[in-house]
Design an enzyme around this catalytic site. Structure first.
Site, PDB file in Angstrom:
ATOM      1  N   LYS A 281      -9.488   1.356  -3.256  1.00  0.00           N
ATOM      2  CA  LYS A 281      -9.930   0.901  -1.942  1.00  0.00           C
ATOM      3  C   LYS A 281     -11.355   1.368  -1.665  1.00  0.00           C
ATOM      4  O   LYS A 281     -11.688   2.545  -1.849  1.00  0.00           O
ATOM      5  CB  LYS A 281      -8.981   1.423  -0.854  1.00  0.00           C
ATOM      6  CG  LYS A 281      -9.287   0.881   0.539  1.00  0.00           C
ATOM      7  CD  LYS A 281      -8.266   1.379   1.546  1.00  0.00           C
ATOM      8  CE  LYS A 281      -8.543   0.774   2.926  1.00  0.00           C
ATOM      9  NZ  LYS A 281      -7.585   1.284   3.939  1.00  0.00           N
TER      10      LYS A 281
ATOM     11  N   GLU B  38       0.836  -1.204   0.000  1.00  0.00           N
ATOM     12  CA  GLU B  38       0.000   0.000   0.000  1.00  0.00           C
ATOM     13  C   GLU B  38       0.868   1.252   0.000  1.00  0.00           C
ATOM     14  O   GLU B  38       1.811   1.371   0.792  1.00  0.00           O
ATOM     15  CB  GLU B  38      -0.887  -0.017   1.245  1.00  0.00           C
ATOM     16  CG  GLU B  38      -1.751   1.203   1.432  1.00  0.00           C
ATOM     17  CD  GLU B  38      -2.480   1.196   2.773  1.00  0.00           C
ATOM     18  OE1 GLU B  38      -3.407   2.009   2.925  1.00  0.00           O
ATOM     19  OE2 GLU B  38      -2.122   0.377   3.650  1.00  0.00           O
TER      20      GLU B  38
ATOM     21  N   CYS C  48      -5.019  -2.787   3.005  1.00  0.00           N
ATOM     22  CA  CYS C  48      -4.985  -2.545   4.438  1.00  0.00           C
ATOM     23  C   CYS C  48      -6.053  -3.382   5.151  1.00  0.00           C
ATOM     24  O   CYS C  48      -6.093  -4.592   4.996  1.00  0.00           O
ATOM     25  CB  CYS C  48      -5.134  -1.056   4.724  1.00  0.00           C
ATOM     26  SG  CYS C  48      -4.749  -0.595   6.434  1.00  0.00           S
TER      27      CYS C  48
END
Length: 537
Positions: free
Chosen positions: A357, A296, A407
């Protein structure tokens, strides 16, 4: 006749349930990742929850307190347990807010406690409902307690964007209840663990002399054996071949990059940014594995901020041969908005694959209404991302379907399940790209690894993890960690991975279609039955 032992003083007996609840909450936190080893302890999760269950069913010392006072007492016990459990689980949020965000230490500590107190209200309500609806039958009490606990876990996992970090089911990735993951997921495991905890809390020595107790234990063992056999058959190659399932292509080589860029320097133009661009650029040029994954925001700048040609050279490198790359990078602009994204480069992939995301972190990636004043007290770069959609397509590459998540998105199995609605396009490999550097060298790393392992158990797909500071690891379709890079080191984890295809698990099937609604309905149905039984009494 032997003399009777004198009873404990009334103040001690009044305090005992509160001590049980408080100690149980702290032990519940420890069960998720034992300090030092980082290993989850399934038996401690059940035992610690049994302390709360025992406190709830123990008769109060004071007499004539009434139903309302008893419900408030039960709510207080549940709230105390939850506050200790949750604050002891995600205390490392303090590191992100104070050490890296610059928030004053008292305010950061208060914010962690306030979050635990707020989320603890779900469990307070659950324990109050248990007190009001229980009828005294031990089997029904165990079922009712499991149902209210399930509903509290679901509420924490979904309301106000959801923050189910530390759900009790994650302690069971190595335990006997792991067989339930493929059928009912982490929340179903938590339901079974809560039922077991209440059963343990109500166990009496004389029960060992009753045939009914042994019959119940035998039935539980037989049910567990049947579920374990079902899972093993679904995973064994001969059973899969008989069902027409095949592995997704040949095993492929994998390189997971772990830059270990210090979090306090990661977005600094004079230190962390050139370090990240230099190291990741060098590794991406030198990598020989078939699939390369960088974590990320491995590239900590928006494309328009990069040196001209930097991203284009990477794209040219991975679209000209047989290799593929998944690269964590923010996309967009300050003027039009930006996303926390993954770019995928592979031969024939034009334009590049893109994943944005979806499930953003409150305060870190988006600002909840009325809380901008709070985020302005901290120094968080790129703190207001735009949101991607649910069920975005996978990257199709050499017979594989690579499904990124970023994440803590792997915390929301019901959202990952959306990709399994059609078995023909379901992922063959799950890929997590994370930066847990915000939380230092804390148990957050081990807790997150268990979360990924549970997802692998639920979907029976391998999960590979590329992170900035750890845990960079490869997890097979049985939830086992086969390769892991030492945390807080700069390096490359090389491994070989076999993608999986074929029939999806029962959990993936129903969660892809209905989300967590079946669990909500099941928990509410138990509460409705308990209410009817209560009226009958």
């Amino acid at each position: 006749m032997a003399p009777l032992r004198p009873a404990a003083p009334a103040p001690v007996r009044r305090l005992a349930p509160w001590l049980l609840a408080g100690a149980g909450g702290l032990l519940q936190a420890l069960s998720l990742a034992w300090p030092g080893s980082g290993e989850p302890l399934w038996w401690l999760q059940i035992a610690s929850l049994a302390l709360l269950a025992r406190a709830l069913v123990a008769p109060p010392v004071a007499t004539g307190t009434g139903a309302r006072a008893g419900a408030w007492r039960a709510a207080g016990l549940g709230w105390l347990f939850a506050c200790g459990w949750l604050a002891g689980t995600f205390w490392w949020l303090y590191i992100s807010m104070h050490t890296y965000g610059g928030l004053a230490a008292p305010l950061a500590a208060a914010a962690v406690l306030a979050l635990a107190a707020f989320l603890g209200s779900y469990y307070a309500a659950a324990c109050a409902a248990f007190h009001r609806l229980r009828t005294g039958g031990r089997a029904w009490d165990a079922l009712l307690f499991a149902a209210v606990w399930l509903l509290a876990e679901l509420a924490r996992g979904q309301w106000w964007t959801g923050f189910p970090w530390g759900a009790g089911g994650y302690a069971h990735v190595d335990g006997p209840l792991a067989v339930l993951a493929r059928s009912v997921g982490v929340y179903g495991i938590g339901f079974a663990a809560a039922a077991a905890a209440m059963g343990l809390a109500q166990l009496r020595p004389r029960d060992l002399g009753r045939w009914r107790s042994w019959a119940v234990m035998l039935a539980v063992l037989l049910a567990w054996g049947a579920l374990d056999w079902q899972r093993e058959c679904a995973l064994r190659e001969d059973c899969r071949a008989a069902a027409g399932a095949v592995d997704a292509g040949a095993p492929f080589t994998l390189a997971l990059l772990q830059g270990n860029i210090p979090q306090d320097e990661k977005f600094q133009p004079g230190s962390g940014v050139p370090l990240a661009l230099g190291w990741y650029g060098e590794q991406l040029r030198a990598a020989s594995a078939q699939l390369v994954v960088a974590p990320e925001t491995a590239i900590p700048l928006l494309p328009g901020q990069l040196v001209p040609g930097y991203l284009e050279r990477i794209a040219q490198r991975y679209t000209a041969g047989d290799q593929a790359l998944l690269l964590g990078i923010p996309l967009g602009s300050f003027e039009e908005g930006y996303t926390n994204s993954v770019l995928g480069f592979a031969a024939g992939q034009a334009p590049p694959y893109r994943y944005d995301k979806h499930h953003l972190v409150p305060f870190g990636e988006f600002i909840p209404p009325f809380f901008r004043w709070f985020t302005q007290m901290m120094h968080i770069p790129l703190g207001d991302f735009a949101r991607g959609g649910v069920g975005q397509p996978s990257l199709a590459w050499q017979g594989q379907r690579l499904a990124p998540n970023i994440c803590y998105e792997d915390l929301f199995g019901e959202e990952l399940a959306a990709r399994f609605a059609d078995p023909a396009t379901a992922p063959t490999v799950l890929v997590n790209l994370s930066n847990i550097g915000w939380f230092g060298d804390s148990v957050a790393i081990d807790q997150h690894l268990s979360i990924s392992r549970l997802r692998a158990l639920e979907f029976e797909r391998p999960m590979v993890r590329a992170t900035n500071t750890g845990a960079t690891a490869v997890i097979d379709h049985r939830g086992r960690v086969t390769h892991r890079l030492a945390g807080h080191t700069r390096g490359v984890l090389e491994a070989q991975v076999q993608g999986r295809t074929g029939a999806v698990t029962p959990y993936a099937w129903w969660a892809a279609r209905a989300g967590l609604l079946p669990l909500w309905l099941g928990g509410l149905a138990v509460l409705a039955l308990a209410w009817l039984r209560r009226r009958g009494h």
